[in-house]
Design a protein around this motif. Structure first.
Motif, mmCIF file in Angstrom:
data_model
loop_
_atom_site.group_PDB
_atom_site.id
_atom_site.type_symbol
_atom_site.label_atom_id
_atom_site.label_comp_id
_atom_site.label_asym_id
_atom_site.label_seq_id
_atom_site.Cartn_x
_atom_site.Cartn_y
_atom_site.Cartn_z
ATOM 1 N N UNK A 123 9.364 55.609 -33.465
ATOM 2 C CA UNK A 123 8.574 56.580 -32.358
ATOM 3 C C UNK A 123 7.032 56.300 -32.004
ATOM 4 N N UNK A 124 6.855 55.609 -32.846
ATOM 5 C CA UNK A 124 5.207 55.131 -32.408
ATOM 6 C C UNK A 124 5.111 53.783 -31.750
ATOM 7 N N UNK A 125 6.127 53.329 -31.335
ATOM 8 C CA UNK A 125 6.251 51.861 -30.693
ATOM 9 C C UNK A 125 5.183 51.922 -29.562
ATOM 10 N N UNK A 126 5.000 52.990 -28.897
ATOM 11 C CA UNK A 126 4.195 52.973 -27.849
ATOM 12 C C UNK A 126 2.712 53.185 -27.998
ATOM 13 N N UNK A 127 2.311 53.590 -29.271
ATOM 14 C CA UNK A 127 1.067 53.744 -29.556
ATOM 15 C C UNK A 127 -0.135 52.782 -29.319
ATOM 16 N N UNK A 128 0.340 51.575 -29.888
ATOM 17 C CA UNK A 128 -0.585 50.427 -29.607
ATOM 18 C C UNK A 128 -0.723 50.110 -27.954
ATOM 19 N N UNK A 129 0.288 50.286 -27.048
ATOM 20 C CA UNK A 129 0.239 50.182 -26.003
ATOM 21 C C UNK A 129 -0.610 51.191 -25.263
ATOM 22 N N UNK A 130 -0.947 52.269 -25.737
ATOM 23 C CA UNK A 130 -1.773 53.410 -25.351
ATOM 24 C C UNK A 130 -2.889 52.974 -25.591
ATOM 25 N N UNK A 131 -3.150 52.570 -26.910
ATOM 26 C CA UNK A 131 -4.584 52.469 -27.466
ATOM 27 C C UNK A 131 -5.280 51.044 -26.573
ATOM 28 N N UNK A 132 -4.505 50.247 -26.282
ATOM 29 C CA UNK A 132 -4.830 49.042 -25.451
ATOM 30 C C UNK A 132 -5.319 49.639 -24.074
ATOM 31 N N UNK A 133 -4.529 50.446 -23.439
ATOM 32 C CA UNK A 133 -4.787 50.698 -22.244
ATOM 33 C C UNK A 133 -5.830 51.740 -21.925
ATOM 34 N N UNK A 134 -6.024 52.489 -23.016
ATOM 35 C CA UNK A 134 -7.018 53.485 -23.064
ATOM 36 C C UNK A 134 -8.374 52.966 -23.361
ATOM 37 N N UNK A 135 -8.258 51.729 -23.812
ATOM 38 C CA UNK A 135 -9.603 51.042 -24.456
ATOM 39 C C UNK A 135 -10.164 50.332 -23.114
ATOM 40 N N UNK A 136 -9.452 50.173 -21.931
ATOM 41 C CA UNK A 136 -10.060 49.443 -20.873
ATOM 42 C C UNK A 136 -11.115 50.518 -19.917
ATOM 43 N N UNK A 137 -11.790 49.844 -19.209
ATOM 44 C CA UNK A 137 -12.403 50.661 -18.246
ATOM 45 C C UNK A 137 -11.529 51.122 -17.168
ATOM 46 N N UNK A 138 -12.342 52.266 -16.553
ATOM 47 C CA UNK A 138 -11.513 52.502 -15.053
ATOM 48 C C UNK A 138 -11.200 51.623 -14.251
ATOM 49 N N UNK A 139 -12.092 50.651 -14.010
ATOM 50 C CA UNK A 139 -12.024 49.660 -13.039
ATOM 51 C C UNK A 139 -10.888 48.681 -13.585
ATOM 52 N N UNK A 140 -10.840 48.355 -14.872
ATOM 53 C CA UNK A 140 -9.808 47.339 -15.428
ATOM 54 C C UNK A 140 -8.513 47.935 -15.273
ATOM 55 N N UNK A 141 -8.432 49.229 -15.607
ATOM 56 C CA UNK A 141 -6.747 49.720 -15.554
ATOM 57 C C UNK A 141 -6.506 49.667 -14.092
ATOM 58 N N UNK A 142 -7.454 50.038 -13.043
ATOM 59 C CA UNK A 142 -7.267 50.042 -11.605
ATOM 60 C C UNK A 142 -6.932 48.819 -11.005
ATOM 61 N N UNK A 143 -7.420 47.577 -11.643
ATOM 62 C CA UNK A 143 -7.392 46.310 -11.324
ATOM 63 C C UNK A 143 -7.070 45.336 -12.437
ATOM 64 N N UNK A 144 -5.847 45.417 -12.898
ATOM 65 C CA UNK A 144 -5.482 44.448 -13.913
ATOM 66 C C UNK A 144 -5.980 42.939 -14.008
ATOM 67 N N UNK A 145 -5.826 42.597 -12.756
ATOM 68 C CA UNK A 145 -6.407 41.121 -12.701
ATOM 69 C C UNK A 145 -7.761 40.661 -12.861
ATOM 70 N N UNK A 146 -8.522 41.635 -13.044
ATOM 71 C CA UNK A 146 -9.616 41.290 -13.356
ATOM 72 C C UNK A 146 -10.136 41.026 -14.837
ATOM 73 N N UNK A 147 -9.125 41.514 -15.702
ATOM 74 C CA UNK A 147 -9.369 41.572 -16.999
ATOM 75 C C UNK A 147 -9.282 40.162 -17.429
ATOM 76 N N UNK A 148 -10.514 39.426 -18.012
ATOM 77 C CA UNK A 148 -10.764 38.197 -18.302
ATOM 78 C C UNK A 148 -10.712 38.111 -19.991
ATOM 79 N N UNK A 149 -10.914 36.886 -20.335
ATOM 80 C CA UNK A 149 -10.608 36.587 -21.845
ATOM 81 C C UNK A 149 -11.710 37.260 -22.736
#
Length: 445
Positions: A365-391
């Motif tokens: 049931x907690x399978x989504x938690x790591x995904x949520x944690x990763x997304x919520x650790x992104x900036x607002x701009x990164x979530x809106x523009x995934x292509x800008x997420x560099x190494x």
């Protein structure tokens, strides 16, 4: 839910597989296995014998069509008899009156307070003004729990910590509801033991005083045949209108659901799984029979999705997909919607064929938690523009989310693959691969 029963019934039907016709000999062996499966599931023995006798009579009285095997015919007959055993047709809750008054009763620990919150949420979604009343004067934690649940679903709760008479609290709540134009009042009462005469007298007194439009008996399905016996005792005292089966997501053998209707002669109106406020379903005997026989329940799955997903939001997401603008904010929103639909394993069991294949697979049931944690650790701009997420950004996101750089890279790859697939599906609907992609994004579990 019903995993053991489903497995044993499937084993029973294998007796007829490969048979050219239904005979008294092969039917007798199948019926024996079906009866054993029902009794092992904690179904009342008399009920199990009655239903299997009916199945035998039906099977021997029918001709097998060329296009239908004896095994298929037996499944159809068992489905019909299980449906009839559980009531035949769904029974709606009575919410007539101004206000409608719903009295909740049951044993200690049966899940009454949680169900009260779920029912309030269910009725609120029908645009009804709901008030819940805390009438458990013996357990302060129950009042606090009800306040929390009411807050979660956005309904008002009536309490009177000074009053120790639950009858008076219930009457006050109804008066408050009339003054404040509430259309439904749900009275949550204290849990009681069927052998506790004083507590049984109290619930009977509450019912006489408020004259509810609907009285629901909440029962823990994990207690098996004891649940049926308790329901019988309560019905003799308060003559309830319907049954609510809770904790169907637990290690339940299913006997209560199958025999409570036949023994008490009162319909099952709701079934509840898990703690989420959305995890409440109307009880459809035919659909439950399908799930017991491993046939899934697509209709209930679609209905739950319709209740959960907002149409305007769905249109907005579809437009973004068409314009290739689907981003991590949108993806996170979709994850939240899926989680609201209820227990993941319960949802999987509604898909024909999948529930049986996945019965021994542990679904986290907690399978989504790591995904949520990763997304919520992104900036607002990164979530809106995934292509800008560099190494370097991925490295920062991994540290901020408590995950590894590999997990971040995997999510980025899977997200990009999903966006490509979404574009393809817009051009050519029905392209396969969606389920495998979703499975990959939750770690293949």
């Amino acid at each position: 839910m019903f995993d053991n029963l489903s497995t044993k019934l499937d084993r029973a039907f294998k007796t007829l597989k490969g048979q050219g016709s239904i005979t008294e000999i092969n039917v007798a062996q199948t019926i024996k296995e079906v009866r054993r499966a029902l009794v092992d599931a904690d179904v009342n023995y008399k009920v199990a014998k009655t239903v299997t006798d009916k199945i035998k009579d039906e099977a021997m009285g029918r001709d097998v069509l060329i296009a239908v095997s004896p095994g298929q015919l037996m499944v159809k007959i068992v489905h019909e008899e299980l449906t009839e055993l559980m009531g035949g047709e769904k029974q709606d809750i009575n919410i007539k009156g101004d206000p409608a008054i719903i009295l909740i009763a049951g044993l200690q620990g049966s899940g009454k307070t949680t169900f009260t919150g779920k029912l309030a949420n269910y009725l609120k979604k029908q645009n009804r003004q709901v008030l819940v009343a805390a009438c458990d004067v013996y357990r302060p934690a129950a009042i606090e729990q009800l306040k929390v649940l009411a807050g979660q679903v956005g309904v008002d709760v009536y309490t009177n910590m000074e009053e120790k008479n639950p009858v008076k609290i219930a009457q006050e709540a109804i008066a408050f509801a009339k003054q404040n134009h509430k259309k439904v009042v749900i009275i949550d009462t204290a849990g009681r033991l069927a052998v506790d005469e004083a507590m049984m007298n109290e619930i009977a007194e509450i019912k006489r005083a408020i004259n509810p439009t609907e009285t629901l008996f909440v029962v823990d399905s994990m207690t098996g045949q004891d649940a049926v016996n308790t329901a019988k005792t309560f019905n003799e005292r308060i003559n309830f209108d319907g049954v609510v089966l809770t904790k169907l997501d637990g290690d339940s053998r299913g006997g209560a659901a199958l025999s409570i209707r036949a023994v008490v002669e009162k319909p099952i109106k709701f079934i509840s799984t898990g703690e989420k406020m959305e995890a409440l379903d109307l009880f459809y005997p035919d659909r439950m029979a399908q799930r017991i026989l491993g046939m899934g329940d697509v209709i209930s799955l679609v209905e739950r999705a319709q209740q959960t997903f907002d149409e305007d939001e769905a249109r907005r997401i579809n437009q973004k997909i068409r314009k290739n603008q689907f981003n991590f904010d949108d993806f996170l929103s979709q994850l939240e919607q899926i989680k609201k639909m209820g227990d993941i394993k319960d949802l999987v069991s509604m898909i024909p064929g999948v529930g049986k294949a996945m019965k021994d697979v542990e679904i986290d049931e907690n399978a989504f938690k790591p995904i949520e944690a990763i997304i919520k650790s992104m900036t607002k701009e990164e979530r809106a523009n995934p292509d800008m997420i560099s190494g370097s950004r991925r490295n920062r996101i991994a540290k901020g989310s408590g995950t590894t750089i590999q997990q971040v890279n995997n999510l980025m790859k899977q997200f990009n693959d999903m966006r490509k697939m979404m574009r393809s599906m817009n051009k050519m609907s029905g392209k396969p691969g969606m389920m495998s992609k979703l499975k990959a994004m939750t770690g293949g579990r």
